[in-house]
Design an enzyme around this catalytic site. Structure first.
Site, PDB file in Angstrom:
ATOM      1  CG  HIS A   1      -1.363   6.784  -1.732  1.00 18.43           C
ATOM      2  ND1 HIS A   1      -2.546   7.235  -2.016  1.00 18.43           N
ATOM      3  CD2 HIS A   1      -1.486   5.897  -0.558  1.00 18.43           C
ATOM      4  CE1 HIS A   1      -3.397   6.523  -1.079  1.00 18.43           C
ATOM      5  NE2 HIS A   1      -2.810   5.941  -0.141  1.00 18.43           N
TER       6      HIS A   1
ATOM      7  CG  ASP B   1      -0.777   5.180   3.446  1.00 16.80           C
ATOM      8  OD1 ASP B   1      -1.009   5.213   2.273  1.00 16.80           O
ATOM      9  OD2 ASP B   1      -1.529   5.745   4.288  1.00 16.80           O
TER      10      ASP B   1
ATOM     11  CG  HIS C   1      -1.849   0.883   1.206  1.00 11.24           C
ATOM     12  ND1 HIS C   1      -3.236   0.873   1.501  1.00 11.24           N
ATOM     13  CD2 HIS C   1      -1.831   2.351   1.130  1.00 11.24           C
ATOM     14  CE1 HIS C   1      -4.006   2.015   1.458  1.00 11.24           C
ATOM     15  NE2 HIS C   1      -2.868   3.022   1.138  1.00 11.24           N
TER      16      HIS C   1
ATOM     17  CG  HIS D   1      -7.643   4.279   1.325  1.00 10.11           C
ATOM     18  ND1 HIS D   1      -7.346   3.896   0.199  1.00 10.11           N
ATOM     19  CD2 HIS D   1      -6.735   5.019   1.749  1.00 10.11           C
ATOM     20  CE1 HIS D   1      -5.810   4.218  -0.051  1.00 10.11           C
ATOM     21  NE2 HIS D   1      -5.358   5.021   0.751  1.00 10.11           N
TER      22      HIS D   1
ATOM     23  CD  GLN E   1      -7.414  10.894  -1.191  1.00  8.90           C
ATOM     24  OE1 GLN E   1      -6.049  10.528  -1.211  1.00  8.90           O
ATOM     25  NE2 GLN E   1      -8.187  10.700  -0.080  1.00  8.90           N
TER      26      GLN E   1
ATOM     27  CD  GLU F   1      -6.261   7.044   6.035  1.00  9.20           C
ATOM     28  OE1 GLU F   1      -6.787   7.116   4.992  1.00  9.20           O
ATOM     29  OE2 GLU F   1      -5.159   7.110   6.339  1.00  9.20           O
TER      30      GLU F   1
HETATM   31  N1  17E Z   1      -5.310   9.272   0.872  1.00  3.92           N
HETATM   32  C1  17E Z   1      -5.679   8.863   1.953  1.00  3.92           C
HETATM   33  O1  17E Z   1      -7.034   8.858   1.737  1.00  3.92           O
HETATM   34  N2  17E Z   1      -5.214   8.365   2.920  1.00  3.92           N
HETATM   35  C2  17E Z   1      -4.060   8.416   3.015  1.00  3.92           C
HETATM   36  N3  17E Z   1      -3.318   7.612   4.104  1.00  3.92           N
HETATM   37  C3  17E Z   1      -2.979   8.663   2.111  1.00  3.92           C
HETATM   38  C4  17E Z   1      -3.605   9.255   0.888  1.00  3.92           C
HETATM   39  C5  17E Z   1      -1.664   8.747   2.400  1.00  3.92           C
HETATM   40 FE   FE2 Z   2      -3.621   4.908   1.681  1.00  2.38          FE
END
Ligand code: 17E
Ligand code: FE2
Length: 415
Positions: A58, A308, A56, A209, A151, A212
């Site tokens: 980006h 990440d 994982h 995701h 995103q 989070e």
């Molecule tokens: N975008 C997101 O939603 N969460 C993250 N941890 C990163 C990008 C790095």
């Molecule tokens: Fe991520």
């Protein structure tokens, strides 16, 4: 190619490994230490391990920290805002240059298999197109999986579903999601069902995701796991982050774990990232905001670790070293028990391979592709203690990287 005086995980003996036509052709225990010769690589008693897996990362955002503005609050949400300022400045060349530099960092630290999330909430899909080209360019050296990552949401972003479908057409391997960031709980739920349906239609993998956020009421994981279970595709589905689980009450978690086990889905935790981004809305005591890695391992769920970010709007540090991430998880998740350390490397090797569904290319076994690394230390515990360097990385019999162990030239000798 021949490797002598190597240790293998879970074994005290020394081994010789023979590689022919890119595959392991012989793996045999030695009587004692063999003398170095010119044809062989002498592992000097160090560990010959399966390569690290970065499940994982980006790559589209890597190496953009501070461009054009820094994330001052340190929250996930400000990261998303700062990234939204950088996104319109992306060009394919910019993405390719940074992604390749980041991949070099990962390779220099023993990674041979990567899953990258790529933001597809961009009407032009610039980053996605750039990474599809990179995947092709490096395919003989490295395995790269691309996740179509929305995103800014699937239902909360204009034409979000259309962009996801377009990203699959352009070559994404994995379907992403971000239910906790959708405008409403209903959108979040709908997005999870839609993602699983799209996976069934296209045969693609899924990596969301998921939850989070430090909101114990964010419960999209149960929706994702149920949809995956009912579709019968759990092993191909991954829930990344699941940091809200840190804030769930234990009674709910106990009920949830039954479903998670039945669903067979995989988990990715990013402990350095989560410790940095989560807990930002707390006074003291502050939650660590890391999912329940220890309990998942104990329950037999498949959980792996990832970095990440590498120097992006969410996280200013990062260097491609998964041993650092593992060290961080061991501390923050209370996993320093001997039983947890003796197979600790699983969290950045085998478990990641299972998440990426690449197990047929993975494993130190006769007949399998000769993909391996040599680490400083003779077993998992010593490697984790030393936090040393990767001395050799070999992919299908080709040397990706070789490094001399660091040497002190002058310094104290006390015994
Ligand atoms: N975008 C997101 O939603 N969460 C993250 N941890 C990163 C990008 C790095
Ligand atoms: Fe991520």
């Amino acid at each position: 190619m021949k490797i002598i005086n190597a240790r293998l995980r879970g074994d005290e003996q020394l081994f010789t490994l023979q590689i022919e036509a890119g595959k392991f052709s012989r793996i045999s225990p030695q009587e004692g230490i063999l003398f170095s010769d010119l044809e062989s690589y002498d592992a000097n008693g160090n560990l010959c391990s399966v390569p690290f897996v970065e499940p994982h990362i980006h790559l589209d955002a890597a190496l953009t920290a501070g461009e054009p503005n820094w994330n001052i609050s340190g929250t996930l949400f400000e990261g998303i805002e700062r990234w939204a300022e950088r996104k319109p400045l992306l060009t394919e060349e910019d993405v390719q240059t940074r992604a390749l530099k980041t991949i070099e960092l990962l390779v220099a630290n023993g990674v041979q298999f990567i899953r990258t999330h790529v933001d597809v909430t961009d009407p032009n899909l610039v980053a996605l197109k750039a990474l599809v080209k990179i995947r092709e360019q490096i395919k003989d050296k490295l395995h790269l999986q691309i996740v179509a990552f929305p995103q800014e949401g699937i239902l909360s972003y204009p034409n979000g579903k259309g962009l996801m479908e377009q990203a699959i057409k352009e070559g994404a391997d994995v379907i992403g999601g971000i239910p906790h960031f959708e405008f409403t709980r209903e959108y979040g739920v709908e997005s999870m069902r839609w993602v699983i349906e799209l996976a069934q239609k296209t045969g693609k993998l899924v990596d969301v995701h998921c939850d989070e956020i430090d909101d114990g009421a964010a419960r999209f994981l149960e929706v994702l796991a149920t949809a995956a279970l009912e579709a019968g595709i759990g092993e191909r589905v991954t829930a990344s982050h699941t940091t809200a689980m840190h804030s769930y009450n234990n009674a709910y978690c106990s009920k949830l774990f039954r479903l998670l086990k039945m669903s067979k889905i995989n988990f990715v935790s990013c402990p350095t990232e989560s410790m940095h981004l989560q807990g930002r809305f707390d006074g003291y005591p502050k939650v660590r905001g890391i999912t329940r890695v220890k309990e998942m391992r104990e329950a037999g769920l498949n959980v792996c670790l990832a970095e990440d970010s590498i120097q992006d709007p969410w996280y200013t540090l990062g260097n491609g070293k998964l041993l650092r991430v593992l060290d961080s998880a061991i501390h923050s998740c209370h996993m320093m028990g001997y039983n947890e350390l003796e197979n600790g490397l699983d969290l950045i090797t085998n478990n990641g391979a299972r998440t990426l569904q690449i197990e047929e290319q993975y494993g130190i076994e006769i007949g399998k592709p000769a993909n391996f690394i040599i680490l400083e230390g003779g077993n998992d515990l010593e490697v984790i203690q030393k936090q040393g360097e990767v001395l050799l990385s070999v992919k299908e019999g080709n040397v990706l990287l070789e490094r001399k162990p660091a040497e002190i030239l002058t310094g104290p000798v006390f015994g």
